[in-house]
Write an enzyme that holds these catalytic residues in place. Structure first.
Site, PDB file in Angstrom:
ATOM      1  CB  ALA A 119     -25.770 -18.406  19.005  1.00 50.63           C
TER       2      ALA A 119
ATOM      3  CE  LYS B  82     -29.022 -15.649  21.119  1.00 53.35           C
ATOM      4  NZ  LYS B  82     -28.750 -16.285  19.836  1.00 53.35           N
TER       5      LYS B  82
ATOM      6  N   PRO C 169     -34.140  -8.703  21.390  1.00 52.21           N
ATOM      7  CG  PRO C 169     -35.543  -7.531  22.840  1.00 52.21           C
ATOM      8  CD  PRO C 169     -34.897  -7.445  21.493  1.00 52.21           C
TER       9      PRO C 169
HETATM   10  C1  LIG Z   1     -20.079 -20.435  10.238  1.00 54.22           C
HETATM   11  C2  LIG Z   1     -21.276 -21.084  10.815  1.00 54.22           C
HETATM   12  C3  LIG Z   1     -21.769 -20.663  12.032  1.00 54.22           C
HETATM   13  C4  LIG Z   1     -22.927 -21.235  12.561  1.00 54.22           C
HETATM   14  N1  LIG Z   1     -23.468 -20.767  13.720  1.00 54.22           N
HETATM   15  C5  LIG Z   1     -24.661 -21.242  14.154  1.00 54.22           C
HETATM   16  C6  LIG Z   1     -25.286 -20.745  15.319  1.00 54.22           C
HETATM   17  O1  LIG Z   1     -24.766 -19.888  15.996  1.00 54.22           O
HETATM   18  N2  LIG Z   1     -26.487 -21.252  15.668  1.00 54.22           N
HETATM   19  C7  LIG Z   1     -27.092 -22.227  14.948  1.00 54.22           C
HETATM   20  O2  LIG Z   1     -28.205 -22.617  15.283  1.00 54.22           O
HETATM   21  N3  LIG Z   1     -26.489 -22.743  13.887  1.00 54.22           N
HETATM   22  C8  LIG Z   1     -25.310 -22.277  13.460  1.00 54.22           C
HETATM   23  N4  LIG Z   1     -24.724 -22.803  12.353  1.00 54.22           N
HETATM   24  C9  LIG Z   1     -25.315 -23.949  11.734  1.00 54.22           C
HETATM   25  C10 LIG Z   1     -24.947 -25.194  12.552  1.00 54.22           C
HETATM   26  O3  LIG Z   1     -23.573 -25.263  12.685  1.00 54.22           O
HETATM   27  C11 LIG Z   1     -25.457 -26.426  11.921  1.00 54.22           C
HETATM   28  O4  LIG Z   1     -26.812 -26.279  11.611  1.00 54.22           O
HETATM   29  C12 LIG Z   1     -25.331 -27.590  12.865  1.00 54.22           C
HETATM   30  O5  LIG Z   1     -24.030 -27.699  13.321  1.00 54.22           O
HETATM   31  C13 LIG Z   1     -25.738 -28.863  12.202  1.00 54.22           C
HETATM   32  O6  LIG Z   1     -24.795 -29.325  11.315  1.00 54.22           O
HETATM   33  P1  LIG Z   1     -25.005 -30.739  10.676  1.00 54.22           P
HETATM   34  O7  LIG Z   1     -25.138 -31.721  11.757  1.00 54.22           O
HETATM   35  O8  LIG Z   1     -26.072 -30.639   9.686  1.00 54.22           O
HETATM   36  O9  LIG Z   1     -23.657 -30.972   9.872  1.00 54.22           O
HETATM   37  P2  LIG Z   1     -22.184 -31.343  10.377  1.00 54.22           P
HETATM   38  O10 LIG Z   1     -21.875 -30.784  11.712  1.00 54.22           O
HETATM   39  O11 LIG Z   1     -21.289 -30.955   9.255  1.00 54.22           O
HETATM   40  O12 LIG Z   1     -22.214 -32.887  10.509  1.00 54.22           O
HETATM   41  C14 LIG Z   1     -22.119 -33.738   9.379  1.00 54.22           C
HETATM   42  C15 LIG Z   1     -21.922 -35.156   9.846  1.00 54.22           C
HETATM   43  O13 LIG Z   1     -22.003 -35.990   8.725  1.00 54.22           O
HETATM   44  C16 LIG Z   1     -20.960 -36.923   8.773  1.00 54.22           C
HETATM   45  N5  LIG Z   1     -20.629 -37.346   7.427  1.00 54.22           N
HETATM   46  C17 LIG Z   1     -20.536 -36.588   6.320  1.00 54.22           C
HETATM   47  N6  LIG Z   1     -20.204 -37.370   5.263  1.00 54.22           N
HETATM   48  C18 LIG Z   1     -20.112 -38.629   5.720  1.00 54.22           C
HETATM   49  C19 LIG Z   1     -19.815 -39.860   5.122  1.00 54.22           C
HETATM   50  N7  LIG Z   1     -19.503 -39.969   3.845  1.00 54.22           N
HETATM   51  N8  LIG Z   1     -19.817 -40.943   5.891  1.00 54.22           N
HETATM   52  C20 LIG Z   1     -20.113 -40.866   7.217  1.00 54.22           C
HETATM   53  N9  LIG Z   1     -20.416 -39.733   7.834  1.00 54.22           N
HETATM   54  C21 LIG Z   1     -20.401 -38.617   7.093  1.00 54.22           C
HETATM   55  C22 LIG Z   1     -19.840 -36.175   9.455  1.00 54.22           C
HETATM   56  O14 LIG Z   1     -18.932 -37.070  10.035  1.00 54.22           O
HETATM   57  C23 LIG Z   1     -20.595 -35.413  10.514  1.00 54.22           C
HETATM   58  O15 LIG Z   1     -20.778 -36.218  11.629  1.00 54.22           O
HETATM   59  C24 LIG Z   1     -23.552 -22.258  11.854  1.00 54.22           C
HETATM   60  C25 LIG Z   1     -23.024 -22.715  10.651  1.00 54.22           C
HETATM   61  C26 LIG Z   1     -21.889 -22.135  10.141  1.00 54.22           C
HETATM   62  C27 LIG Z   1     -21.335 -22.636   8.843  1.00 54.22           C
END
Ligand SMILES: Cc1cc2nc3c(=O)[nH]c(=O)nc-3n(C[C@H](O)[C@H](O)[C@H](O)COP(=O)(O)OP(=O)(O)OC[C@H]3O[C@@H](n4cnc5c(N)ncnc54)[C@H](O)[C@@H]3O)c2cc1C
Lengths: 493, 511
Positions: free
Chosen positions: B51, B79, B97
């Site tokens: 979202a 949305k 909203p």
């Molecule tokens: C329950 C939940 C619901 C959410 N809902 C929303 C929402 O509705 N709207 C919103 O804006 N945000 C939401 N978020 C937040 C959102 O999911 C994250 O901000 C977004 O997905 C970004 O995640 P990220 O890329 O930081 O981490 P991740 O998606 O965890 O990516 C981490 C990356 O790092 C890599 N990695 C880690 N360690 C290593 C390693 N040692 N070597 C190589 N690669 C590595 C992994 O392979 C992966 O590619 C939610 C979060 C949670 C927990």
């Protein structure tokens, strides 16, 4: 819901001069429809400026305020020997630059327009940015036009301020206040009944008249008769006084009249010339007695009348306490080199009206007012410090917030955005560049762009603006007959 | 003028944060900057985050991504709002909203007139005065009209994995080099502790000047390698777990996210074209994972499509997201639960500010500027989220009683007291949530102010009632004329995408 809020029944404005008159008329316009009675106690405050004309040099906010209180601008301009102004021209020893009231009107692509100059030039040449405003081009040619509404027109980028003869302005506002039902009362004696525990209860005036109200506006200037003296709210002087000596005098009107004020660095401070139709009002801000003495001596030699006085920059700990709001000098003295005391008072008054208390005691509302007013004070005061940097004070001694903003600008070429800014981005950039801060970096999206391409674009813009400025009438023609040049358009924000 | 020092940029992580960063760098940084992204399929992404808020449209437009392509590739839906049910008390229901409510009348903010109307017996809801909310209520969607005062912003629900893949294709087509592999070790320079290189499991060494930590909750570079501490906000945001499960798409298709409070947390429902994202956020101190999962499954509005995915987290943020030559973006920099869909916004802000403050001759100032800005963003969002928990009036669990009684940040306490006393929303120009958002939650969760603007209170009862009724019916009629959300999507989305702004409410900030 507990109770229906009751409007304030009676507000008394105390003071004399522009801040008091402006407050009375604003309150009358905004609150009389809600059955709030406005009284204005005109208590004479000591002044050594009697007989010396002063100018209100106002940015575009004044036009919006006049519209709000219903005072016709064209008529007022006439009554006050006024001029339209497109900005401020600065004359420093080594350079000249312009700080426009306007916007440049050029959309980011995606880099903001100023970044293109930071890419093309390093150092003082970046000031070319402020040359690319229609206001700059027009002011240099003594031309003026009202802003156009059509966003495709270069004239839509214009905004204008006003220069008005202050005593005439106060007179016009006073008459307007009376028309709006403000009850005016002059008094020589004033006794304030109130204390720091309960606020103001009443005023005693000449002839034993006792005046009670549920709210009081202290516009008594530096003496701060209500907030400072009666309620004991302490004045905190600025860490160091930049230009404690002020002097004002007049010179013959320049010819042709130009739509701008003019700032110059002089020995010991700054001089501002603001044109009126029949004369030019000169104000100087000086850092020490010796500079003042020198200027006074030379004015005496020329047989020129002047008024001089001292002023301490600083602020009271709070601007609103219990049922008393202080405005202008009674509240604080952030410095009026660029934005006048009325600008400061008016921003505070409009903030208070935005929050508007009802009959009861609203401590959180007051805290919110005082929080925002402190930010406003800092922002206004900073503009002063910018003018002092490198001369009256070292960069290291600037207020921390300003130093940080300047560091971000000089090292990263970026504007650090904050709450309650007082200068528009373009004005701040032009001023900072002109006063000698240069951007040390530019937007990365411009990295692969050939500076020649940018130069070409800027040349084309410059030429368009020059041509447009040449089609604008001379300021003097507009002043003679505003209607022959163009139907007056909105001058809003 | 000097060119950027950071010529070799290395991103760790290929989740939403990693690929958004990579795509933005490919578009915005000079060609001399080489961008490498390392990700590990073995580790995978968090797999949620669907979202968004309207700022994402600005991001896509900055990258030159056409909306219709984006909608198709990410199975996105539109949305207009978030609906909160069961927050306040168990039966309360309100929309937040992407719009203001009404327009000021006679120079006095609309909500003061709304309060006057309520004082004389009106039972209108604040939602009635937002076109975006009305459209959302009817599962409809239309682009914002030009009429002043009626505008709104809109955002998307998107498939996060598909969005990352889409951005990956975009980035790889524009010089970003992807390396598959798990980072096993990080080497730092012995003299200054700056990150020098990543060593992958395969033994490959990837050197860089600037490292972007998008490794998710692991915070591999910022947290683990550089030891930047995590400031926990658990005392204010006590939920620490979520379980997510996809289900069949919904009919009719909502144009809003739903957040439903439950006895010890809350559930999200995010409608996509091809499925519905569902999740239960909860406090592990109050219920077990199994109970939470069962609770979620009982509440599904459609048949499940996936297995449940359990996620652990802790609310808070790293005391600074930029340390030495490492910038953390996304979950590695902090976590605020998705109650207001703010995480992708915070990712976007971090990218924008990094590009804006990109390190040049002196990295120190860039770092300081970035950290100050992101700290402000995080804290302002945090306060707004805590508000939802704190203002609840539920008595059905210790969880909610704790939230109502907890000591909240002083910055938030001031805001609540100000509104309670005078119906004034504390004003700030920077940061995400402005007056309309605060009003939605204050009113939606039943914070009744003791006083309000006396100017509004002095308007005649008749006039207030007529004006408000007129506005609500105008908006209702406009909403009823708009097409169903599903219909707009069936046509592939809007034909012409309106310009986007970095603004929650559409156009200039209305606050
Ligand atoms: C329950 C939940 C619901 C959410 N809902 C929303 C929402 O509705 N709207 C919103 O804006 N945000 C939401 N978020 C937040 C959102 O999911 C994250 O901000 C977004 O997905 C970004 O995640 P990220 O890329 O930081 O981490 P991740 O998606 O965890 O990516 C981490 C990356 O790092 C890599 N990695 C880690 N360690 C290593 C390693 N040692 N070597 C190589 N690669 C590595 C992994 O392979 C992966 O590619 C939610 C979060 C949670 C927990």
């Amino acid at each position: 819901m507990n109770h229906k809020p009751e409007p304030l029944q009676h507000i008394v404005v105390v003071g004399q001069g522009l801040v008091a008159a402006g407050a009375a008329v604003t309150l009358a316009k905004m609150l009389r429809p809600f059955a709030t009675r406005i009284s204005w106690v005109q208590v004479s405050t000591e002044t050594n400026k009697a007989g010396i004309a002063g100018a209100e040099v106002a940015d575009p906010a004044l036009g919006r305020w006049l519209e709000m209180i219903g005072l016709p601008e064209a008529k007022l301009l006439h009554q006050c020997q006024g001029l339209y102004s497109l900005g401020a021209e600065y004359r420093l020893e080594s350079k000249q630059f312009f700080v426009p009231h306007a916007s440049h009107g050029i959309q980011p692509s995606p880099a903001p327009f100023e970044q293109e100059f930071f890419k093309r030039f390093s150092g003082p040449e970046q000031l070319a940015f402020s040359e690319h405003f229609l206001a700059t081009r027009a002011a240099a040619k003594a031309r003026f036009a009202f802003p156009a509404k059509d966003p495709r027109s270069a004239r839509s980028t214009l905004k204008y301020g006003l220069h008005l003869e202050r005593a005439a302005l106060v007179e016009a506002i006073t008459a307007h206040a009376q028309n709006l039902g403000v009850v005016c009362q002059s008094t020589d004696s004033l006794q304030v009944h109130g204390d720091p525990q309960r606020g103001i209860q009443a005023l005693s005036l000449d002839g034993g008249i006792r005046l009670e109200a549920d709210f009081f506006i202290d516009a008594t200037g530096e003496s701060s008769r209500l907030l400072g003296q009666a309620l004991g709210v302490e004045f905190q002087a600025q860490s160091r006084s930049l230009w404690p000596y002020r002097i004002t005098f007049s010179e013959p009107a320049e010819s042709p009249l130009k739509p701008r004020s003019e700032f110059a660095r002089i020995a010991g401070g700054w001089r501002r010339r603001a044109g009126l139709r029949d004369k030019t009002i000169v104000d100087a801000w000086l850092c020490d007695q010796a500079a003042l003495d020198r200027l006074e001596a030379s004015l005496r030699e020329q047989g020129c009348e002047f008024a001089s006085w001292q002023q301490t920059e600083g602020a009271r700990a709070q601007g609103w306490v219990y049922n008393c709001l202080a405005l202008g000098g009674a509240d604080a003295q952030p410095g009026e080199l660029v934005l006048s005391q009325w600008y400061w008072a008016c921003r505070c008054l409009l903030l208070w009206l935005e929050l508007l208390p009802s009959g009861g005691d609203q401590t959180h509302l007051r805290a919110e007012y005082n929080r925002r007013r402190s930010l406003l004070y800092q922002r206004l005061n900073e503009v002063h410090w910018m003018h002092a940097a490198g001369v009256e004070c070292a960069h290291a001694d600037l207020p921390a917030d300003l130093k940080w903003r300047l560091d971000v600008f000089t090292r990263l070429g970026r504007l650090w955005r904050r709450d309650e800014e007082v200068l528009a981005d373009e004005a701040w950039l032009s001023l900072a560049l002109g006063l000698g801060w240069h951007a040390g970096a530019y937007d990365l999206t411009l990295a692969n762009i050939d500076p020649k391409q940018l130069a070409q674009k800027h040349r084309a813009i410059y030429q368009t603006l020059e041509r447009e400025a040449d089609t604008m009438p001379f300021l003097e023609a507009v002043l003679k007959d505003p209607t022959t040049t163009r139907f007056k358009q909105n001058n809003d924000g | 003028m000097a060119s950027p020092l950071a010529k070799k940029i290395v991103i760790v992580g290929g989740g939403t944060a990693g690929w958004m960063s990579a795509a933005a760098f490919a578009r915005l940084l000079p060609s001399e900057c080489k961008v490498t992204l390392v990700e590990s399929q073995q580790i995978g992404t968090v797999g949620v985050g669907e979202a968004t808020i309207p700022h994402i449209r600005y991001f896509n437009q900055l990258l030159g991504i056409p909306e219709r392509d984006f909608m198709r590739e990410t199975q996105a839906t539109y949305k207009l709002a978030i609906e909160f049910t069961g927050w306040g008390n168990a039966s309360s229901r309100y929309m937040h909203p992407f719009s203001a409510f009404g327009a000021d009348l006679g120079g006095v903010d609309f909500h003061h007139h709304f309060l006057t109307a309520r004082a004389i017996g009106s039972n209108a809801a604040l939602d009635d005065f937002s076109l975006a909310a009305q459209l959302a209520r009817g599962n409809r969607f239309a682009p914002p009209p030009d009429e002043p005062g009626l505008g709104y912003g809109y955002a998307y629900h998107l498939d996060a994995t598909a969005y990352a893949s889409f951005l990956r294709r975009y980035a790889e087509a524009r010089r970003v080099v992807r390396r598959e592999g798990k980072v096993e070790r990080v080497t730092t320079a012995p003299n200054d502790g700056r990150i020098a290189a990543l060593v992958l499991e395969s033994g490959e060494v990837i050197e860089g000047d600037l490292f972007i930590d998008c490794s998710g909750f692991r915070s591999l570079l910022l947290g683990k390698t550089l030891g930047v501490s995590f400031e926990s906000w658990r005392q204010w945001l006590p939920c620490d777990r979520a379980v997510a499960q996809a289900s069949e798409p919904l009919t009719p298709l909502p144009s809003y996210t739903r957040s439903r409070a439950t006895a010890s947390g809350w559930q999200w429902r995010i409608p996509l074209q091809h499925r519905t994202g569902n999740g239960q956020v909860y406090s592990s101190e109050c219920i077990s994972d199994d109970e939470a999962c069962a609770q979620l499954q009982r509440a599904l509005n459609s048949a499940p499509l996936s297995d449940p995915n359990f996620i652990q987290f802790e609310a808070g943020y790293r005391t600074h997201s930029w340390e030495k030559n490492c910038v953390a973006i996304g979950l590695s920099s902090g976590f605020l639960e998705p109650l207001e869909s703010t995480s992708i916004y915070l990712i976007q802000m971090a990218i924008v500010k990094l590009v804006e403050f990109f390190p040049d001759a002196d990295e120190h100032i860039s770092r300081e500027a970035f950290n100050r800005w992101m700290g402000m963003e995080y804290r302002r969002v945090r306060d707004f989220l805590v508000l939802h928990y704190h203002l609840n009036r539920r008595q059905d669990s210790d969880f909610w009683r704790y939230c109502a009684d907890m000591n909240i940040p002083a910055s938030l306490q001031e805001k609540i007291e100000l509104f309670r006393e005078s119906a004034v929303v504390q004003h700030y120009d920077q940061g995400l949530f402005a007056q309309p958002s605060w009003l939605a939650v204050y009113f939606g969760q039943g914070l009744v102010p003791l006083g309000w603007d006396s100017r509004a209170a002095s308007v005649s009862a008749d006039k207030v009632a007529r004006t408000l009724h007129g506005l609500a019916s105008q908006l209702q009629t406009m909403a009823e004329r708009a097409p169903a959300h599903a219909e707009v999507l069936a046509r592939g989305g809007l034909k012409r995408e309106p310009p986007a702004a970095m603004n929650l409410y559409g156009g200039g900030r209305e606050s």
